[in-house]
Design a protein around this motif. Sequence first.
Motif, short mmCIF file in Angstrom:
data_model
loop_
_atom_site.label_atom_id
_atom_site.label_comp_id
_atom_site.label_asym_id
_atom_site.label_seq_id
_atom_site.Cartn_x
_atom_site.Cartn_y
_atom_site.Cartn_z
N ASN A 370 0.80 -1.22 0.00
CA ASN A 370 0.00 0.00 0.00
C ASN A 370 0.84 1.27 0.00
O ASN A 370 0.31 2.36 -0.25
N TRP A 371 2.12 1.15 0.28
CA TRP A 371 3.00 2.32 0.19
C TRP A 371 3.28 2.69 -1.27
O TRP A 371 3.76 3.79 -1.56
N PHE A 372 2.97 1.76 -2.18
CA PHE A 372 3.31 1.98 -3.60
C PHE A 372 2.09 1.98 -4.52
O PHE A 372 2.24 2.15 -5.72
N ASP A 407 0.76 10.23 0.21
CA ASP A 407 0.21 11.35 0.98
C ASP A 407 -1.27 11.57 0.69
O ASP A 407 -2.02 12.03 1.55
N LYS A 408 -1.69 11.25 -0.53
CA LYS A 408 -3.12 11.35 -0.85
C LYS A 408 -3.93 10.40 0.02
O LYS A 408 -4.99 10.77 0.54
N TYR A 409 -3.43 9.18 0.19
CA TYR A 409 -4.12 8.22 1.06
C TYR A 409 -4.13 8.73 2.51
O TYR A 409 -5.15 8.65 3.20
N SER A 410 -2.99 9.26 2.96
CA SER A 410 -2.91 9.80 4.32
C SER A 410 -3.92 10.92 4.52
O SER A 410 -4.63 10.99 5.52
N ILE A 460 8.62 8.79 -7.01
CA ILE A 460 9.87 8.89 -6.24
C ILE A 460 9.57 9.40 -4.83
O ILE A 460 10.20 8.96 -3.85
N GLN A 461 8.58 10.26 -4.69
CA GLN A 461 8.19 10.70 -3.35
C GLN A 461 7.52 9.56 -2.57
O GLN A 461 7.70 9.44 -1.36
N ASP A 462 6.76 8.71 -3.28
CA ASP A 462 6.22 7.50 -2.62
C ASP A 462 7.35 6.62 -2.09
O ASP A 462 7.30 6.13 -0.96
N TYR A 467 11.10 4.50 2.34
CA TYR A 467 12.45 4.27 2.85
C TYR A 467 12.81 5.16 4.04
O TYR A 467 13.72 4.83 4.79
N LYS A 468 12.09 6.26 4.21
CA LYS A 468 12.41 7.18 5.30
C LYS A 468 11.46 7.09 6.49
O LYS A 468 11.83 7.47 7.60
#
Length: 738
Positions: A370-372, A407-410, A460-462, A467-468
Amino acid sequence: MKTQEIHQYGTRAYDSLDQKKFRDAFEALSPVLSELQNWQLNEKKNELETTYKFMLRYLTEGVKDPEQRHIYEDLLKSGYELADDTLCLINTKYSPEVYFEKRRASDHLPEKQNLALLTDKMEEISEKIALTRLLEENDPEKSPRIILLEKQKEQLSGSIFQAIWLSDRLLVEDYQIISGLISNRTCSYIIKSLIISAITMGLQFRFDGSKALLLLQAAENEEAEVSLRAMTGILIFLRQYDSRLWLYPEIGNRLSILSENTDFRNNIRKIILQFILSKETEKISRKMQEEIIPEMMKISPELRNKVKLDDLMGEAGMDDKNPEWMEMIEKSGLGEKLKEFSELQMEGADIMHSSFTHLKGYAFFNEISNWFVPFYENPAVIPANCDDGNQKMLKTLEESSMLCNSDKYSFFLSISQIPETYRNMMAGQFTMESDAFKEMQKESLPGNFNKSTVIIKQYIQDLYRFYKIHPKKSSFTDIFDGPPEYPQIGSIGQIISDQDSRMIIGEYYFNRNYYTEAVFIFEKLIEEGVSSDVLYQKLGFCHQMTGDLENALQCYLKAELLNSHSAWTIKKIAHCYRMLKKPEDALEYYRKAELLNPDNLSVQLSIGHCHLELKNYPEALKCYFKVEYLDKKGERAWRPIAWCSFLTGKYGQASDYFEKIIELKPGASDFLNYGHTELAGGNIQKALELYKSSIHYPGNSIEKFNEDLKNDLPELLRAGIKEDDIPLLLDRLMYDLS
């Protein structure tokens, strides 16, 4: 076996293979194989070692073998594969990392059957959804059956992601299944995007030529979301495995063919630029937390005092903004910082990272896939038959280029918890800001604002978020860590070897202060025959900023040959000569700079410094007095005038200038030098007081004071101070300090 030991053995094995030291590689893998007790891997290792020993024997005995090169390459390739298999197996047994934990917990069904089963089930559910929609086409609301099927499909897509991510080297059947999904036009881009991310993530843990070929296949997909993700994956793969790619000509050949395509090269270039820009994210987050927000907090009390209730309720109306607000913002310096952030956002910088760092705690993000996942009407997040507020926000978020998918999901999960009235209001505000942002982008960057740029930035922001921010981020090798040295990697450098790409990436490095990387690009351009004074200037500046003054000087001299009227180049040449302790050469160039800029005070000061270093004190003083006369405040010349006056024995004049400095803004060295002047003038008591002030100055110490005094000893002796008196004075000083 401890994970630290496994890591050490693995690093040694791969380093040895990279250096073609087979014996060391076999030696590094032996303890791991002994721990595993896997007869197949042990047999493979013994077989490879035997073949290698035979090859060495034939070589040393001078036996000519036309197949030797081919055998050697096969041996090296097999050596890498043995290391991959051995280390994956031992890590699966012991490692606490997420990837290996999931491998341990995963279903033990054969991989082929597992993936085939999942894809068959996915196809079956897709057909059921299509059929149900056809039967219920007149019903505006989704039926419970469709809702259930969509949830099952979403869960299956996560399972497919995991099956591919955790897979070993792909078997032919698996390769064909995945290849078929990627090329299948009826397969949703959501599924394809997750497959690409799963392949990319899996390759990070172990090399697989078949998976690399799938990425190369997907790079030609007609759906931009799929092809651009694949290109990003290719770049990550090449960066990690460049050293062994020569053993896989099929990958190299496919990459060469793709590189002939201008769109492919341009998109790879965009991805590299976005990766470089991602290095700014932590700086931006830090600046936001340490500068922007504190500045806003500072001005808020002033705003509360200035903005009275009457101002808001007056005849002008409630929607008129108080012009004093902007005045306060500008006065605080915040306006300039906000403008800088706006420009960074236009360029594609990740200024939202810090805002969403704490919004990844929802259960949705417990699933790695779900992160991607691209943002869509995801049944795991979006309620079925949602109200108007949610629908409006959903549409706005789908079209927005401001936020990445994660971030849209967040954001959606956050606002879903507030009442519909406020949701509608927020949706309206967000829509306005999103539309305004798109227009600003079109106006500011008309050549760059296109769909591919947005997709690359968001993906790339996803990746950056994962990773961060991921709770178990330590389980993954951070692809954003380390220098952004993409063009220096052989296989990547070949893709962007055209002059346009080199120029654009070189400028990007230069403007972001990545001088080491910029040097590599600029030198390549010069090797290829590109020559201009500006290019040599920039290359010289990069060398200067990395501390390589000799090379910087040579570049500046070449720039001067191409353009002898550049005051900037001439001053840089002079500066380099001075830093290289060649004051005579520096003086010659500062004189040239003086002819071009007669009243430039910095040049005059530098001429004075050259005379000072050449011990031509009267000439130095002339320059410093000229600066004092021309400078409105004159403060810049006070220190060199004071020191030069001391060196020429004009102690009264030196004391006058040191007094001015002490009254203004003194440093530890000012007290020290003033003390020397008073000591030379015979005023020992005052000299001791000044020395005490130097020692007590914040950041200074007795040790540092003694070191500085030792360095100044030749000047003190020339001023007539007896060498034997200095230890006595120091002892007196120490007694006073104790």
